[in-house]
Design a protein around this motif. Structure first.
Motif, PDB file in Angstrom:
ATOM      1  N   VAL A   1       0.861  -1.189   0.000  1.00 50.71           N
ATOM      2  CA  VAL A   1       0.000   0.000   0.000  1.00 50.71           C
ATOM      3  C   VAL A   1       0.893   1.233   0.000  1.00 50.71           C
ATOM      4  O   VAL A   1       1.821   1.342   0.815  1.00 50.71           O
ATOM      5  CB  VAL A   1      -0.943   0.010   1.216  1.00 50.71           C
ATOM      6  CG1 VAL A   1      -1.917   1.175   1.121  1.00 50.71           C
ATOM      7  CG2 VAL A   1      -1.699  -1.312   1.312  1.00 50.71           C
TER       8      VAL A   1
ATOM      9  N   ILE B   1      -3.267   0.326  -3.922  1.00 54.68           N
ATOM     10  CA  ILE B   1      -3.163  -0.999  -3.306  1.00 54.68           C
ATOM     11  C   ILE B   1      -2.643  -1.951  -4.374  1.00 54.68           C
ATOM     12  O   ILE B   1      -3.342  -2.260  -5.348  1.00 54.68           O
ATOM     13  CB  ILE B   1      -4.527  -1.465  -2.763  1.00 54.68           C
ATOM     14  CG1 ILE B   1      -5.080  -0.432  -1.752  1.00 54.68           C
ATOM     15  CG2 ILE B   1      -4.410  -2.829  -2.112  1.00 54.68           C
ATOM     16  CD1 ILE B   1      -6.494  -0.710  -1.295  1.00 54.68           C
TER      17      ILE B   1
ATOM     18  N   LEU C   1      -7.345   1.258   7.198  1.00 54.24           N
ATOM     19  CA  LEU C   1      -6.378   2.166   6.582  1.00 54.24           C
ATOM     20  C   LEU C   1      -6.583   3.567   7.109  1.00 54.24           C
ATOM     21  O   LEU C   1      -7.700   4.107   7.074  1.00 54.24           O
ATOM     22  CB  LEU C   1      -6.548   2.151   5.055  1.00 54.24           C
ATOM     23  CG  LEU C   1      -5.651   3.087   4.255  1.00 54.24           C
ATOM     24  CD1 LEU C   1      -4.187   2.661   4.348  1.00 54.24           C
ATOM     25  CD2 LEU C   1      -6.091   3.125   2.778  1.00 54.24           C
TER      26      LEU C   1
ATOM     27  N   PHE D   1     -10.403  -1.684   4.592  1.00 54.93           N
ATOM     28  CA  PHE D   1      -9.365  -2.277   3.742  1.00 54.93           C
ATOM     29  C   PHE D   1      -9.710  -3.741   3.476  1.00 54.93           C
ATOM     30  O   PHE D   1     -10.117  -4.457   4.396  1.00 54.93           O
ATOM     31  CB  PHE D   1      -7.994  -2.180   4.439  1.00 54.93           C
ATOM     32  CG  PHE D   1      -6.851  -2.625   3.586  1.00 54.93           C
ATOM     33  CD1 PHE D   1      -6.252  -1.751   2.692  1.00 54.93           C
ATOM     34  CD2 PHE D   1      -6.397  -3.939   3.641  1.00 54.93           C
ATOM     35  CE1 PHE D   1      -5.205  -2.167   1.900  1.00 54.93           C
ATOM     36  CE2 PHE D   1      -5.358  -4.368   2.841  1.00 54.93           C
ATOM     37  CZ  PHE D   1      -4.760  -3.474   1.973  1.00 54.93           C
ATOM     38  N   PRO D   2      -9.598  -4.209   2.244  1.00 59.90           N
ATOM     39  CA  PRO D   2      -9.048  -3.516   1.064  1.00 59.90           C
ATOM     40  C   PRO D   2     -10.094  -2.818   0.208  1.00 59.90           C
ATOM     41  O   PRO D   2      -9.783  -2.331  -0.872  1.00 59.90           O
ATOM     42  CB  PRO D   2      -8.415  -4.658   0.283  1.00 59.90           C
ATOM     43  CG  PRO D   2      -9.297  -5.828   0.568  1.00 59.90           C
ATOM     44  CD  PRO D   2      -9.788  -5.657   1.967  1.00 59.90           C
TER      45      PRO D   2
END
Length: 1010
Positions: free
Chosen positions: A29, A39, A66, A80-81
């Protein structure tokens, strides 16, 4: 600890960039100056997912969620993600500079430029603790693994350890150089606690890393390296807590074994940029790093096993053996130099002091490193690893490739359906390279263990029923690039060869390249090849270019010259304009075009980066046109190439030459003029290649250029730059120079007008000299006499006459046709009439030089060479009228003489108009025919002409001029004297007319020269 340094790749726009791994180590990241968080599934991921968090992203931290510090003074949190917004943790009065998670992800610490540090609970952002005490912006923050303490560094020069619960300072060390802002700091001073028990706090100080013990806060050791010459920016601990990695301002990457304080790995950034982000993979086998140019790099295959070095006590012998192992390891790393070990004064010496090695060490190489060569690519295509990609996008159409679980096929779409209907092809051979023209589709696939590399062509413009052919390349030879031209196809292979085929499949020429091919493109009969001519250094690509003409007469136009690129860039696109001029784009967004009129040099014509809204945005070129001037491209946000779906929209960018001071009126007109000249060079190329050109468009472009020159001329006169005005006049045509003379005389710039008159004479002489040479060649092929073949009327043999003529021209604004007639020696000269006042810029559409100079039927008064400067005053008797009468009298005398010598011939009403003056060669032949026949009396008439032409070409311009007629000079002088004395020809000087008497000054009444 041998490792492999992967090539850097573009991640974000230029500026501060940070990096981290997620807990499983699946994703990399990054965040950067473009405000995006990307990402990556790996370093080779060409389509990373991105999250826009603001205009700029200064820092990020990842632990289940995040957290980012952006330019809107907030600390945001995202899932995340997926990247879904999950709220704002805290706000500052200015930008947050650094964020960090604690070990279990329940707290976030953030430092800001407003001197404060905040500790926020992730589950409840209202639970915040504010740590005050810094006197300058905060550089970095880091949690104690046990979550009792927090360390921070600041621009006030201090490194502080805080008690989180009490919100008090535990200890402060004045270790850093003081600055007033993060951007001015010598180092980012990213602190790091040792994982696990948090025994040591690592603090980068200048070129060393200081280690402080948790609890006692004593300085327990220093990690250093003689090869580090610039400050360390960031440090990071390995997951096992035994190794410490650092990245410096100069691009050095260093790894120490903390127990032995040995430097076990050294690497250098491939371009020497500052390392500003560093993160260990959770497995300990990789280190990801970022630089201030927005690029992402990776150190792979790191070994963190305990058998590399002794973890307890290192003796003198083991130190020496380890040093020799590092030096002799064949890993490609820079393991040269002598490590310094500092004795541990506090803890009882973890290791012994550094000792000299047994053998002298070689000095470290600090010169430029070789640049990895750019791989071959097909211009107009997107990367081959994508499942849905553009295999080709050019001015003819689009070739798309699909390779997923559902389908493996190729779609061909034409911009103009009149060329061919769309096609759907099954890609059973896994073709990965394609090109498209108005005649065919060309495909190529790589070789496998069982099958050879194949070249397949779908010749849809063929008139027979067999519209497809295929060729197998020799074993061990793969197609790297291919292209189509008019009636031919070419493929570049891995064996450094170019194979040519006809469009029907006939094998043609084959030749070798000096280096591996990078890209290749074709247009008409032209083939353009770019290849590696040498190994590049320090981030530069050493590319060569060849341009071949594959017509009936094959020739090489450019043979192996270096291809200019921007600093530390690579080739991104290669092609031709729609008119056939080679051009290309580099990775810095600079478009360059071949300037044929400048010795085949490359001229930059556009910088696409100037129109990008963000530094991570790019333009993907699909076509270039010179008329109209258009750069057709696709805008790509946060990427270098577009996706296939939805269908991207094409935009048009303008061209602009990078001249100086284009913001001024002078600079703008200069840029427009030279761009017009460059973008209309293709007319001469097409004409010389036998193609038809649009003369109306060519004349229109010439008129545009001359108008710009006249505007610049007027501006130079306004700015009192007369020398510059003369330089501009050198670029003008003869007619526009006459207009410039008129402008200068009306502006009362007589010295400038005098010099412009001289330029006008030179240009007139050049034009007539060119026309005379053309007519001589025509006369040698045919005995039919015609055209304007008289000598250059402005080749003045007497400087006094020239001075009188120029002075009289400037003062009166009228061209003296009598002086032209004096130098025109012809058997039957055409009658001259008074010149006509016209707008010169409206008449700049003359087609050919010969027609502009030679007389034609019904147009006796085609050209006095210089146009009049001012109209004749009303009520006055024109000198030109009297001179025309005198010319008519002389013509009648010549006719009477001819009738007395020759028998009458049948005549027509327009015989006088159709009679064309004899050329200079004809006049010279009449004078020298007797001497030629005396030397060779047996020659026939045709042989006499050939012999005369051979002698005539060896003569200089002076010797070609026939001598003047003394009787005519005497008559002209006498009549001019009589005319001057009459009252009807007296001219009022104040009305712009003066009496002309140069011949009296230069010749006596009997015609003899003084």
């Amino acid at each position: 600890m041998p490792c492999e340094r992967k090539p850097m790749r573009y991640g974000h726009s230029e500026g501060h960039t940070e990096v981290c791994f997620d807990d499983p180590g699946r994703f990399i990241v990054t965040c950067g100056n473009d405000g995006d968080v990307r990402i990556w599934e790996g370093l080779d991921d060409d389509d990373p997912k991105f999250i826009t968090v603001g205009e700029k992203a200064y820092s990020l931290a990842l632990k289940n969620k995040l957290v980012t510090a952006s330019s809107n003074n907030t600390v945001q949190i995202h899932t995340f993600p997926d990247g879904d917004p999950d709220g704002i943790l805290t706000r500052f009065t200015t930008n947050a500079t650094h964020v960090a998670f604690n070990s279990n992800g329940t707290r976030v610490a953030a430092g800001s430029s407003d001197f404060m540090v905040k500790v926020v609970e992730v589950s409840d952002s209202s639970q915040q603790k504010t740590l005050r005490g810094h006197e300058a912006p905060v550089l970095s923050v880091t949690f104690d693994p046990i979550d009792d303490y927090l360390a921070s560094s600041s621009c006030d020069g201090s490194v502080v350890v805080w008690n989180i619960e009490d919100q008090t300072q535990v200890i402060s060390w004045p270790l850093l150089q003081k600055t007033n802002d993060v951007s001015n700091a010598k180092s980012l001073c990213r602190l790091a606690w040792q994982p696990g028990a948090g025994k040591f706090l690592a603090v980068p100080v200048d070129t060393k890393v200081q280690l402080y013990e948790r609890g006692s806060w004593d300085h327990v050791g220093t990690l250093s390296d003689d090869l580090l010459t610039q400050p360390i920016n960031v440090v990071a601990w390995s997951p096992c807590g035994r190794f410490l990695a650092s990245g410096s301002v100069g691009g050095s990457l260093t790894v120490w074994d903390v127990n032995s304080k040995l430097c076990v790995e050294r690497q250098k950034h491939e371009k020497g940029f500052t390392v500003c982000g560093l993160a260990w993979h959770p497995s300990g086998g990789q280190i990801a790093y970022t630089d201030t140019e927005g690029c992402l790099g990776l150190l792979d295959k790191l070994s963190t096993s305990t058998s590399d070095t002794n973890a307890t006590k290192v003796t003198r012998e083991s130190h020496q053996a380890s040093a020799l192992d590092f030096l002799c390891s064949d890993t490609g790393s820079l393991k040269l130099g002598q490590d310094q070990f500092v004795e541990d004064d506090v803890r009882g010496s973890i290791v012994a002091p550094g000792l000299a090695p047994l053998v002298p060490l070689r000095p470290a190489y600090e010169g430029p490193l070789p640049t990895p060569p750019q791989k071959a690519f097909q211009s107009g295509s997107t990367p081959a690893h994508l499942t849905h990609r553009f295999m080709m996008w050019n001015s003819v159409g689009i070739v798309r490739g699909y390779n997923d679980e559902q389908d493996n096929a190729i779609d061909v779409e034409f911009h103009d359906t009149a060329v061919h209907h769309a096609m759907h092809l099954t890609n059973s051979l896994s073709h990965n390279i394609a090109d498209l023209s108005q005649e065919a589709v060309l495909l190529a696939c790589p070789s496998t263990d069982e099958l050879a590399s194949k070249l397949q062509c779908l010749h849809f413009s063929s008139w027979d029923t067999n519209k497809e052919w295929m060729v197998d390349l020799p074993k061990g030879e793969d197609a790297k690039a291919l292209c189509l031209g008019q009636g031919w196809a070419a493929v570049a292979t891995s064996t450094l060869m170019i194979r040519l085929f006809s469009i029907g499949g006939l094998q043609r020429e084959i030749f070798s390249l000096p280096g591996p091919v990078v890209c290749m493109t074709g247009h008409g009969e032209q083939l353009l090849i770019v290849y590696h001519r040498a190994t590049g250094f320090d981030g530069e690509q050493a590319l060569g270019v060849q341009l071949l003409q594959l017509g009936r007469k094959k020739r090489k136009i450019i043979s192996g010259e270096a291809l200019p690129l921007s600093h530390r860039s690579y080739l991104s696109w290669l092609g031709f304009t729609a008119e056939g001029t080679p051009c290309y784009l580099d990775s810095d967004g600079v478009v360059r075009m071949l300037n044929r009129s400048l010795g085949n040099m490359w001229t930059p014509v556009c910088n696409t980066r100037e129109t990008c809204k963000s530094k991570s945005d790019h333009y993907w070129v699909v076509g270039v046109h010179e008329n109209p001037q258009q750069l057709r491209c696709i805008p790509c946000k946060g990427s270098r190439y577009p996706p296939t779906l939805p269908r991207p929209a094409v935009t048009i960018l303008p061209f602009r030459l990078p001249l100086c001071q284009t913001g001024t009126e002078k600079g703008q007109m200069e840029e427009q003029f030279w761009r017009s000249v460059l973008f209309h060079n293709y007319y001469s190329f097409l004409s010389s290649s036998g193609y038809e050109i649009d003369e109306d468009e060519q004349n229109k472009s010439q008129k545009e250029q001359q108008e710009l020159l006249m505007k610049m001329f007027a501006l130079s006169c306004k700015l009192e730059r007369e020398f510059r005005s003369v330089e501009l006049a050198e670029l003008m045509t003869q007619n526009v120079v006459t207009l410039a003379i008129r402008y200068a005389s009306r502006s009362r710039r007589m010295a400038l007008a005098q010099r412009l008159s001289e330029i006008a004479l030179e240009k007139a002489g050049e034009i007539q000299g060119e026309g005379q040479e053309e007519q001589e060649e025509d006369y040698g092929q045919s005995e039919v006499a015609g055209g304007l073949g008289r000598a250059n009327p402005f080749k003045v043999r007497d400087p006094n006459v020239a001075t009188c003529f120029l002075t009289w021209t400037v003062k009166t604004g009228t061209v003296l046709t009598a002086l032209i007639e004096y130098f025109q020696v012809s058997e039957k000269p055409s009658s001259l009439s008074g010149p006509r006042v016209t707008n010169i810029l409206d008449n700049m559409t003359s087609s050919k030089k010969l027609n502009a100079l030679s007389g034609s039927a019904g147009k006796q008064n085609k050209s006095p060479v210089l146009k009049p400067l001012a109209p004749r005053p009303k009520g006055k008797v024109s000198i030109s009228l009297n001179l025309s009468l005198k010319t008519q009298e002389r013509t009648e005398e010549a006719d009477d003489q001819k009738q007395a010598d020759d028998p009458p011939a049948p005549s027509h009403t327009d015989d006088t108009e159709n009679k064309r003056a004899k050329t200079g060669f004809q006049l010279w032949l009449e004078e020298n025919r007797k001497s030629i026949l005396a030397d060779q009396p047996d020659l026939e008439e045709t042989d006499v002409i050939k012999e005369a032409m051979g002698r005539f070409r060896t003569l200089s311009a002076e010797e070609r001029l026939p001598g003047p007629d003394p009787e005519y000079i005497k008559t002209l002088s006498r009549k001019l004297d009589d005319t001057r004395k009459t009252k009807q020809e007296e001219v009022d000087v104040r009305e712009g007319s003066v009496a002309w008497e140069p011949c009296r000054a230069c010749y006596s009444s009997d015609g003899t020269k003084h």
